[in-house]
Design a protein around this motif. Structure first.
Motif, PDB file in Angstrom:
ATOM      1  N   THR A   1       0.823  -1.209   0.000  1.00  0.00           N
ATOM      2  CA  THR A   1       0.000   0.000   0.000  1.00  0.00           C
ATOM      3  C   THR A   1       0.860   1.263   0.000  1.00  0.00           C
TER       4      THR A   1
ATOM      5  N   LEU B   1       1.504   2.920  -3.354  1.00  0.00           N
ATOM      6  CA  LEU B   1       0.360   3.421  -4.119  1.00  0.00           C
ATOM      7  C   LEU B   1       0.200   4.931  -3.960  1.00  0.00           C
TER       8      LEU B   1
ATOM      9  N   THR C   1      -4.280   6.488  -7.141  1.00  0.00           N
ATOM     10  CA  THR C   1      -3.985   5.332  -7.990  1.00  0.00           C
ATOM     11  C   THR C   1      -5.243   4.739  -8.612  1.00  0.00           C
TER      12      THR C   1
ATOM     13  N   LYS D   1      -5.944   4.390  -3.012  1.00  0.00           N
ATOM     14  CA  LYS D   1      -5.160   3.341  -2.359  1.00  0.00           C
ATOM     15  C   LYS D   1      -6.001   2.463  -1.443  1.00  0.00           C
TER      16      LYS D   1
ATOM     17  N   VAL E   1      -7.839  -0.126  -3.667  1.00  0.00           N
ATOM     18  CA  VAL E   1      -6.878  -1.082  -4.215  1.00  0.00           C
ATOM     19  C   VAL E   1      -6.398  -2.034  -3.120  1.00  0.00           C
TER      20      VAL E   1
ATOM     21  N   SER F   1       2.607  -0.619 -15.679  1.00  0.00           N
ATOM     22  CA  SER F   1       2.387   0.322 -14.584  1.00  0.00           C
ATOM     23  C   SER F   1       2.924   1.697 -14.954  1.00  0.00           C
TER      24      SER F   1
ATOM     25  N   ARG G   1       5.650   6.642  -6.865  1.00  0.00           N
ATOM     26  CA  ARG G   1       4.415   5.951  -6.466  1.00  0.00           C
ATOM     27  C   ARG G   1       3.643   5.577  -7.718  1.00  0.00           C
TER      28      ARG G   1
ATOM     29  N   ASP H   1      -2.113   0.866 -12.963  1.00  0.00           N
ATOM     30  CA  ASP H   1      -1.613  -0.504 -13.092  1.00  0.00           C
ATOM     31  C   ASP H   1      -2.641  -1.341 -13.840  1.00  0.00           C
TER      32      ASP H   1
END
Length: 153
Positions: free
Chosen positions: A56, A59, A63, A75, A78, A128, A139, A143
């Motif tokens: 994490t 991220l 993100t 984040k 995700v 990414s 960061r 992705d």
């Protein structure tokens, strides 16, 4: 503070007035590519180490991951989705970069590479996009994985 951060302290001291400005030259594109590749490898290591909190930390707050039918945003979303991949003793997959490119401005980067299942079989590639949010601190912003066809079938 990590050993890498401690090792960087003398260089930072040089940049803050103890040496000529030339000592603080911006990293070359090759150095930035290496930073991103190292960051991607550290990101992938979080899976092997079974460390969701470390995952994490890579991220960006904004993100976007394409991990299912609907893009995951932020984040927290995700991390909540990816938690299932961090449960259990064994990593369900692994990845590594084999291509990294950084924009001329040095602020954005793209990394791509193979994704392997737990048995080591190649089954996908990841793509990414990274953003440099502070000097040397990258960061992940976007992705997306792409399944590979099993061409022998």
């Amino acid at each position: 503070m990590s050993l890498r951060q401690i090792a960087a302290l003398p260089a930072l001291a040089l940049c803050f007035g103890l040496a000529p400005a030339a000592a603080c030259a911006a990293p070359s594109n090759a150095e930035l590519v290496q930073q991103v590749a190292d960051t991607e490898r550290a990101f992938a290591a979080t899976m092997r180490q079974r460390d969701l909190a470390a995952f994490t930390s890579f991220l960006s707050d904004e993100t976007v991951f394409y991990s299912g039918p609907t893009p995951l945003r932020g984040k927290e979303q995700v991390a909540a989705f990816w938690k299932k991949f961090y449960d259990g003793k064994e990593a369900p997959f692994s990845w590594e970069p084999d291509q990294v490119d950084v924009t001329d401005s040095g602020t954005l980067a793209h990394s791509s590479g193979p994704v392997y299942d737990a048995r080591g079989k190649l089954f996908a590639r990841f793509n990414s996009v990274w953003r440099q949010e502070a000097p040397g601190k990258w960061r992940i912003v976007f992705d997306k994985g792409q399944d590979l066809c099993d061409c022998k079938k």
